[in-house]
Design a protein around this motif. Structure first.
Motif, PDB file in Angstrom:
ATOM      1  N   ASN A 119       0.840  -1.217   0.000  1.00 23.33           N
ATOM      2  CA  ASN A 119       0.000   0.000   0.000  1.00 23.33           C
ATOM      3  C   ASN A 119       0.868   1.256   0.000  1.00 23.33           C
ATOM      4  OD1 ASN A 119      -2.323  -1.481   0.100  1.00 23.33           O
ATOM      5  ND2 ASN A 119      -2.679  -1.193   2.293  1.00 23.33           N
ATOM      6  N   GLY A 120       1.959   1.193   0.755  1.00 19.67           N
ATOM      7  CA  GLY A 120       2.864   2.344   0.821  1.00 19.67           C
ATOM      8  C   GLY A 120       3.561   2.578  -0.510  1.00 19.67           C
ATOM      9  N   ASP A 121       4.025   1.499  -1.137  1.00 24.17           N
ATOM     10  CA  ASP A 121       4.693   1.631  -2.435  1.00 24.17           C
ATOM     11  C   ASP A 121       3.731   2.217  -3.466  1.00 24.17           C
ATOM     12  OD1 ASP A 121       6.947   0.528  -1.349  1.00 24.17           O
ATOM     13  OD2 ASP A 121       6.657  -1.466  -2.224  1.00 24.17           O
ATOM     14  N   GLU A 122       2.491   1.730  -3.433  1.00 26.79           N
ATOM     15  CA  GLU A 122       1.493   2.196  -4.405  1.00 26.79           C
ATOM     16  C   GLU A 122       1.182   3.683  -4.187  1.00 26.79           C
ATOM     17  OE1 GLU A 122      -1.917  -0.442  -4.567  1.00 26.79           O
ATOM     18  OE2 GLU A 122      -3.107   1.198  -5.428  1.00 26.79           O
ATOM     19  N   ALA A 123       1.015   4.080  -2.928  1.00 30.19           N
ATOM     20  CA  ALA A 123       0.710   5.486  -2.627  1.00 30.19           C
ATOM     21  C   ALA A 123       1.877   6.382  -3.047  1.00 30.19           C
ATOM     22  CB  ALA A 123       0.417   5.651  -1.136  1.00 30.19           C
ATOM     23  N   ALA A 124       3.098   5.954  -2.755  1.00 32.84           N
ATOM     24  CA  ALA A 124       4.272   6.761  -3.118  1.00 32.84           C
ATOM     25  C   ALA A 124       4.380   6.862  -4.642  1.00 32.84           C
ATOM     26  CB  ALA A 124       5.537   6.147  -2.531  1.00 32.84           C
ATOM     27  N   HIS A 125       4.078   5.752  -5.322  1.00 32.28           N
ATOM     28  CA  HIS A 125       4.129   5.740  -6.790  1.00 32.28           C
ATOM     29  C   HIS A 125       3.112   6.734  -7.376  1.00 32.28           C
ATOM     30  CE1 HIS A 125       4.774   4.111 -10.775  1.00 32.28           C
ATOM     31  NE2 HIS A 125       3.468   4.028 -10.910  1.00 32.28           N
ATOM     32  N   GLU A 126       1.912   6.749  -6.796  1.00 30.26           N
ATOM     33  CA  GLU A 126       0.860   7.676  -7.257  1.00 30.26           C
ATOM     34  C   GLU A 126       1.289   9.132  -7.098  1.00 30.26           C
ATOM     35  OE1 GLU A 126      -2.906   5.065  -5.667  1.00 30.26           O
ATOM     36  OE2 GLU A 126      -2.583   7.045  -4.798  1.00 30.26           O
ATOM     37  N   LEU A 127       1.957   9.417  -5.985  1.00 28.95           N
ATOM     38  CA  LEU A 127       2.291  10.816  -5.665  1.00 28.95           C
ATOM     39  C   LEU A 127       3.556  11.305  -6.359  1.00 28.95           C
ATOM     40  CD1 LEU A 127       1.566  10.928  -1.813  1.00 28.95           C
ATOM     41  CD2 LEU A 127       0.315  12.115  -3.611  1.00 28.95           C
ATOM     42  N   ARG A 128       4.444  10.360  -6.704  1.00 31.21           N
ATOM     43  CA  ARG A 128       5.766  10.751  -7.210  1.00 31.21           C
ATOM     44  C   ARG A 128       5.659  11.366  -8.609  1.00 31.21           C
ATOM     45  NH1 ARG A 128       8.092   5.821  -6.924  1.00 31.21           N
ATOM     46  NH2 ARG A 128       8.429   5.945  -4.683  1.00 31.21           N
ATOM     47  N   THR A 129       6.310  12.520  -8.785  1.00 31.76           N
ATOM     48  CA  THR A 129       6.411  13.127 -10.112  1.00 31.76           C
ATOM     49  C   THR A 129       7.842  13.643 -10.235  1.00 31.76           C
ATOM     50  OG1 THR A 129       5.878  15.328  -9.309  1.00 31.76           O
ATOM     51  CG2 THR A 129       4.014  13.997 -10.055  1.00 31.76           C
ATOM     52  N   SER A 130       8.144  14.271 -11.383  1.00 31.26           N
ATOM     53  CA  SER A 130       9.512  14.780 -11.545  1.00 31.26           C
ATOM     54  C   SER A 130       9.829  15.851 -10.496  1.00 31.26           C
ATOM     55  CB  SER A 130       9.701  15.329 -12.950  1.00 31.26           C
ATOM     56  OG  SER A 130       8.708  16.280 -13.189  1.00 31.26           O
ATOM     57  N   SER A 131       8.786  16.531 -10.002  1.00 34.78           N
ATOM     58  CA  SER A 131       9.061  17.586  -9.023  1.00 34.78           C
ATOM     59  C   SER A 131       8.733  17.173  -7.583  1.00 34.78           C
ATOM     60  CB  SER A 131       8.284  18.851  -9.392  1.00 34.78           C
ATOM     61  OG  SER A 131       6.914  18.567  -9.394  1.00 34.78           O
ATOM     62  N   ARG A 132       8.248  15.952  -7.388  1.00 33.11           N
ATOM     63  CA  ARG A 132       7.924  15.505  -6.020  1.00 33.11           C
ATOM     64  C   ARG A 132       8.781  14.307  -5.661  1.00 33.11           C
ATOM     65  NH1 ARG A 132       2.030  14.535  -6.845  1.00 33.11           N
ATOM     66  NH2 ARG A 132       1.335  16.661  -7.237  1.00 33.11           N
ATOM     67  N   SER A 133       9.553  14.463  -4.591  1.00 32.53           N
ATOM     68  CA  SER A 133      10.502  13.425  -4.194  1.00 32.53           C
ATOM     69  C   SER A 133       9.906  12.633  -3.018  1.00 32.53           C
ATOM     70  CB  SER A 133      11.809  14.125  -3.806  1.00 32.53           C
ATOM     71  OG  SER A 133      12.737  13.207  -3.356  1.00 32.53           O
ATOM     72  N   ILE A 134       9.549  11.381  -3.284  1.00 32.61           N
ATOM     73  CA  ILE A 134       8.855  10.569  -2.274  1.00 32.61           C
ATOM     74  C   ILE A 134       9.392   9.144  -2.302  1.00 32.61           C
ATOM     75  CG2 ILE A 134       6.611   9.669  -1.499  1.00 32.61           C
ATOM     76  CD1 ILE A 134       5.277  12.051  -2.595  1.00 32.61           C
ATOM     77  N   SER A 135       9.749   8.626  -1.144  1.00 36.67           N
ATOM     78  CA  SER A 135      10.096   7.209  -1.041  1.00 36.67           C
ATOM     79  C   SER A 135       9.121   6.572  -0.052  1.00 36.67           C
ATOM     80  CB  SER A 135      11.542   7.053  -0.567  1.00 36.67           C
ATOM     81  OG  SER A 135      11.762   7.790   0.609  1.00 36.67           O
ATOM     82  N   SER A 136       9.122   5.237   0.001  1.00 33.93           N
ATOM     83  CA  SER A 136       8.216   4.588   0.946  1.00 33.93           C
ATOM     84  C   SER A 136       8.969   3.547   1.755  1.00 33.93           C
ATOM     85  CB  SER A 136       7.027   3.951   0.220  1.00 33.93           C
ATOM     86  OG  SER A 136       7.481   3.001  -0.697  1.00 33.93           O
ATOM     87  N   TYR A 137       8.439   3.295   2.948  1.00 33.56           N
ATOM     88  CA  TYR A 137       9.072   2.301   3.811  1.00 33.56           C
ATOM     89  C   TYR A 137       7.993   1.734   4.731  1.00 33.56           C
ATOM     90  CZ  TYR A 137      12.893  -0.018   6.189  1.00 33.56           C
ATOM     91  OH  TYR A 137      13.745  -0.980   6.676  1.00 33.56           O
ATOM     92  N   PRO A 138       8.022   0.411   4.981  1.00 31.87           N
ATOM     93  CA  PRO A 138       6.989  -0.168   5.850  1.00 31.87           C
ATOM     94  C   PRO A 138       7.191   0.201   7.319  1.00 31.87           C
ATOM     95  CG  PRO A 138       8.459  -1.887   4.998  1.00 31.87           C
ATOM     96  CD  PRO A 138       8.912  -0.598   4.394  1.00 31.87           C
ATOM     97  N   LEU A 139       6.087   0.479   7.989  1.00 29.08           N
ATOM     98  CA  LEU A 139       6.159   0.790   9.423  1.00 29.08           C
ATOM     99  C   LEU A 139       4.837   0.451  10.096  1.00 29.08           C
ATOM    100  CD1 LEU A 139       7.451   2.174  11.941  1.00 29.08           C
ATOM    101  CD2 LEU A 139       6.310   4.273  11.204  1.00 29.08           C
ATOM    102  N   ASP A 140       4.923  -0.425  11.090  1.00 26.37           N
ATOM    103  CA  ASP A 140       3.802  -0.615  12.008  1.00 26.37           C
ATOM    104  C   ASP A 140       4.187   0.115  13.286  1.00 26.37           C
ATOM    105  OD1 ASP A 140       2.050  -1.448  13.993  1.00 26.37           O
ATOM    106  OD2 ASP A 140       1.790  -3.436  13.128  1.00 26.37           O
ATOM    107  N   VAL A 141       3.471   1.184  13.605  1.00 25.60           N
ATOM    108  CA  VAL A 141       3.895   2.049  14.716  1.00 25.60           C
ATOM    109  C   VAL A 141       3.793   1.357  16.069  1.00 25.60           C
ATOM    110  CG1 VAL A 141       3.317   4.181  13.475  1.00 25.60           C
ATOM    111  CG2 VAL A 141       1.633   3.181  15.039  1.00 25.60           C
ATOM    112  N   THR A 142       3.063   0.257  16.131  1.00 23.07           N
ATOM    113  CA  THR A 142       2.916  -0.435  17.423  1.00 23.07           C
ATOM    114  C   THR A 142       4.086  -1.376  17.708  1.00 23.07           C
ATOM    115  OG1 THR A 142       1.696  -2.326  16.526  1.00 23.07           O
ATOM    116  CG2 THR A 142       0.396  -0.405  17.197  1.00 23.07           C
TER     117      THR A 142
END
Ligand code: NAP
Length: 237
Positions: free
Chosen positions: A43-66
């Motif tokens: 889900n994180g990879d997909e969301a980052a992929h959707e948001l990423r453009t040439s002018s938006r720098s976004i990476s994703s990483y898994p995290l369960d905060v608990t």
């Protein structure tokens, strides 16, 4: 000490959907590199992929905060990959007891809510705020709720409300411990927002809800710390 090099590095918990996703979008548009974290890696990879453009720098990483071990892995990754973290947005939360009386809410529900909404931000602050202290720069935004405000505490939904009151206490405590540094630690309420949590009848868009997160994430050195905000204005605890 000078402000950190650009781009600043921001991390958002629960960035795969809702207000967290909008915050990732806004912070990336503001020129920060955004680490979008998500409990589910795909889900994180997909969301980052959707948001990423040439002018938006976004990476994703898994995290369960608990999971403390999950926070430790993330911390190691962030330091290894970027060398520092400048902005931490504790956004991930659960809302499991809507409309349930305090006399009926299960202790497991209360425990799960505290683990996500309080211990999660606590783990993340303990991982990253000491690094912020070492670089004398950091912005921490704890996404809280008016439901956690003691001055007009309502009945019902005790697990969620208590967790957000406790998160506000964490904001005050961490802010006090780093007050000598250029580190701003604040709570905010996004208002009632149309997300899975807020439901379809909520009046605000996720972007409107995230606006104060982005504002607090980019506070100047003379900005406030240890406060509680909605719509970029202080609100009562
Ligand atoms: P949402 O749509 O329900 O999204 C919640 C996010 O938290 C999801 O990304 C979810 O991940 C993540 N999450 C839950 N448990 C997690 C865990 N253990 N580890 C990592 N991520 C976890 O909620 P939202 O409306 O965007 O809310 C965002 C923040 O705003 C929350 O802190 C909430 O309390 C606050 N807030 C919202 C409203 C509102 O009206 N919506 C009002 C006041 C305050 P999954 O996709 O994996 O479940």
């Amino acid at each position: 000490m000078a402000t950190p090099p650009t781009p600043k590095i921001a991390l958002v918990t629960g960035g795969n959907r809702g207000i967290g996703y909008a915050a990732c979008h806004q912070l990336a548009d503001a020129g920060l590199h955004v680490i979008l974290t998500s409990r589910d890696a795909a889900n994180g990879d997909e969301a980052a992929h959707e948001l990423r453009t040439s002018s938006r720098s976004i990476s994703s990483y898994p995290l369960d905060v608990t999971q403390a071990a999950s926070v430790d892995r993330l911390h190691e990754y962030v330091l290894g990959e970027y060398g520092r973290l400048d902005v931490l947005v504790n956004n991930a939360a659960v809302y499991l007891d809507e409309g349930v009386s305090v006399f009926d809410v299960g202790i497991d529900t209360l425990r799960q809510t505290m683990e996500t909404n309080l211990y999660g931000p606590l783990y993340l602050c303990r991982a990253f705020v000491p690094d912020m202290r070492a670089q004398n720069y950091g912005r921490v935004v704890n996404v809280s709720s008016g439901a956690g405000a003691l001055h007009d505490m309502g009945g019902y939904t005790a697990a969620y409300a208590i967790s957000k009151t406790a998160l506000n206490a964490l904001t005050r405590i961490v802010a006090a411990e780093v007050r000598r540094y250029d580190i701003k630690v604040n709570s905010m309420c996004p208002g009632w927002v149309r997300t899975e949590m807020g439901g379809p009848g909520a009046p605000r868009t996720p972007d409107e809800g995230a606006d104060t997160i982005t504002w607090l994430a980019m506070l100047p050195s003379d900005g406030p710390s240890g406060g509680f905000f909605r719509d970029r204005k202080p609100i009562a605890w």
